[in-house]
Design an enzyme around this catalytic site. Structure first.
Site, short mmCIF file in Angstrom:
data_model
loop_
_atom_site.label_atom_id
_atom_site.label_comp_id
_atom_site.label_asym_id
_atom_site.label_seq_id
_atom_site.Cartn_x
_atom_site.Cartn_y
_atom_site.Cartn_z
N SER A 1 6.03 23.80 -4.35
CA SER A 1 4.70 24.14 -3.82
C SER A 1 3.60 23.42 -4.59
CB SER A 1 4.48 25.65 -3.85
OG SER A 1 4.67 26.14 -5.15
N GLY B 1 12.27 26.90 -3.43
CA GLY B 1 12.73 28.20 -3.94
C GLY B 1 13.74 28.05 -5.07
N ASP C 1 2.58 24.45 -13.48
CA ASP C 1 3.24 23.57 -12.52
C ASP C 1 2.33 22.42 -12.10
OD1 ASP C 1 5.01 25.61 -12.76
OD2 ASP C 1 4.70 26.43 -10.75
C1 GLA Z 1 5.75 29.83 -11.33
C2 GLA Z 1 4.24 29.71 -11.50
C3 GLA Z 1 3.87 29.21 -12.89
C4 GLA Z 1 4.58 29.98 -13.99
C5 GLA Z 1 6.06 30.13 -13.68
C6 GLA Z 1 6.76 31.04 -14.65
O1 GLA Z 1 6.33 28.56 -11.34
O2 GLA Z 1 3.69 28.87 -10.53
O3 GLA Z 1 2.47 29.24 -13.06
O4 GLA Z 1 3.96 31.22 -14.20
O5 GLA Z 1 6.29 30.62 -12.38
O6 GLA Z 1 6.75 30.49 -15.91
#
Ligand code: GLA
Length: 397
Positions: free
Chosen positions: A139, A133, A183
């Site tokens: 994740s 978080g 990510d």
């Molecule tokens: C999260 C999502 C990503 C991206 C970011 C914001 O980490 O998993 O895909 O959208 O938020 O930039």
């Protein structure tokens, strides 16, 4: 203490220690040695927030905080999971894997479910040090680590982009977060010492070395935890998709957000519904910031890099509305200090970490000043998270 862009030697030691600890737990629980071991990193996004699912640019880097996972086949049709951090274990027949109420299990099941016809029963133990978080993608580190490990264990011959998309789908279908691909990309493609500029329309990317001549990136955890699945993340996605659909109607040759210019947005201000206009304004300006930041990194241009960070934060605060009182306070307090070139909230939003660009000689003073002000204001202790930029998901054994 070590920071981004400083070479550091502790990473190998940490991996070795994690491996020893995890191996002992694995062998005790399953009475067999692991066959495959994976280290799967979290990421920091230097800039380019909420642009990935809007056909934009992002500039993330993998960091030396990992989820460590050990796997072995067990010769049955049962999947055995053991989370050392949650101190929980669960077993489920492969054919019965489905979404549950447990967030950590869902990340794993979402990947296993997609591969179920190509794998057999296996044992898994895992632990990690990617704060949850905090906007550092714990994740994605789990989902990618599971896919990567199963690919090795069962010799599935999946490529990195296949794994990234499987991990993303796990978040969509099991965690119910309609995330983009940033990510998973950063976790799997990360390169030591480099930030990766990804064009989310065609998935091409370029690596730029992060060398901030006399400065460091500080990562401060506001300790306000977000839970993106429960947040307004999905609503932001809907709003920005509605805005681009409207813009396409207004400018028929337009294909995606990369074709929207500030002038076009200026022209439709007052015509496009205000919330959607601001969402679009964030995306268009943020894409420009990613391109400019990438140039700043190449030229070691810290003053402009800092300004881009701070502008990015204000855009997240006012246009995209995904910040919170605590991270806004941290950015304001940080940017009032002369040694801080700029700062912004990182990740999906609604809390998590703030990334600041600070002169190397003033790190401790900055931490002390901001820490004290934050404590006074919110009765919360910020945590500084030492990081360096590392390589992507890889095998430990
Ligand atoms: C999260 C999502 C990503 C991206 C970011 C914001 O980490 O998993 O895909 O959208 O938020 O930039």
């Amino acid at each position: 203490m070590f920071f981004i862009c400083k070479m550091q030697t502790t990473e190998n030691r940490e991996t070795t220690q994690a491996l020893q600890y995890l191996r002992r737990a694995f062998e005790q629980r399953y009475q067999r040695p692991p066959e495959v071991g994976v280290a799967s990193p979290g990421r920091v996004n230097i800039i380019g927030e909420h642009t990935d699912y809007n056909d934009g640019y992002v500039l993330p880097a993998a960091i030396d905080h990992h989820i460590y996972l050990l796997f072995a086949k067990n010769g049955t049709d049962t999947v055995n999971l053991y989370s050392l951090d949650y101190d929980q274990a669960v077993s489920v027949p492969l054919r019965e894997v489905r979404r549950t109420e447990s967030p950590w299990q869902n990340f794993i099941y979402g990947v296993v479910y997609q591969l179920r016809d190509r794998i057999e029963g296996f044992d898994l133990a895992f632990c990690g040090n990617v704060p949850e978080g905090a906007g550092l993608s714990s994740s994605a580190a789990i989902c990618c680590g599971i896919g990567f490990g199963l690919n090795e264990l069962f010799e599935l011959d999946l490529q990195k982009w296949d794994l990234a998309k499987i991990a993303q789908k796990s978040e969509h279908d099991f965690a119910l977060l309609n995330c983009g691909i940033m990510d998973q990309f950063a976790c799997l493609f990360g390169q030591k010492g480099h930030a990766l500029k990804l064009d989310c329309t065609d998935l091409t990317y370029e690596a730029s070395e992060v060398d901030l001549a006399g400065c460091v990136f500080l990562l401060l955890n506001s300790m306000v935890k977000h839970s993106l699945g429960d947040s307004d993340y999905n609503r932001r996605r809907e709003e920005s998709e509605a805005a681009i659909a409207w813009l396409r109607g207004r400018f028929p040759t337009l294909r995606n957000y990369q074709g929207v210019t500030p002038e076009m947005l200026g022209e439709v201000k007052g015509e496009l519904e205000d919330t959607q206009w601001r969402r679009a304004h964030h995306i268009v300006s943020e894409n420009q910031r990613v391109l400019q930041m990438s140039k700043c990194l190449a030229e070691h241009e810290v003053v402009s890099a800092g300004q881009l960070l701070t502008e990015g934060h204000y855009s997240l605060q006012h246009d995209y509305e995904v910040t919170c009182e605590e991270t806004d306070f941290l950015v304001t307090t940080l940017t009032e200090l002369p040694q801080v070139y700029g700062a912004r909230q990182v990740g999906g939003g609604f809390g998590g970490c703030v990334l600041a660009l600070v002169t190397e000689d003033h790190v401790q003073e900055t931490l002390d000043r901001v820490g004290e002000a934050y404590q006074q204001q919110f009765n919360l202790t910020i945590q500084d998270i030492p990081i360096s930029i590392t390589g992507g998901c890889h095998r430990m054994i």
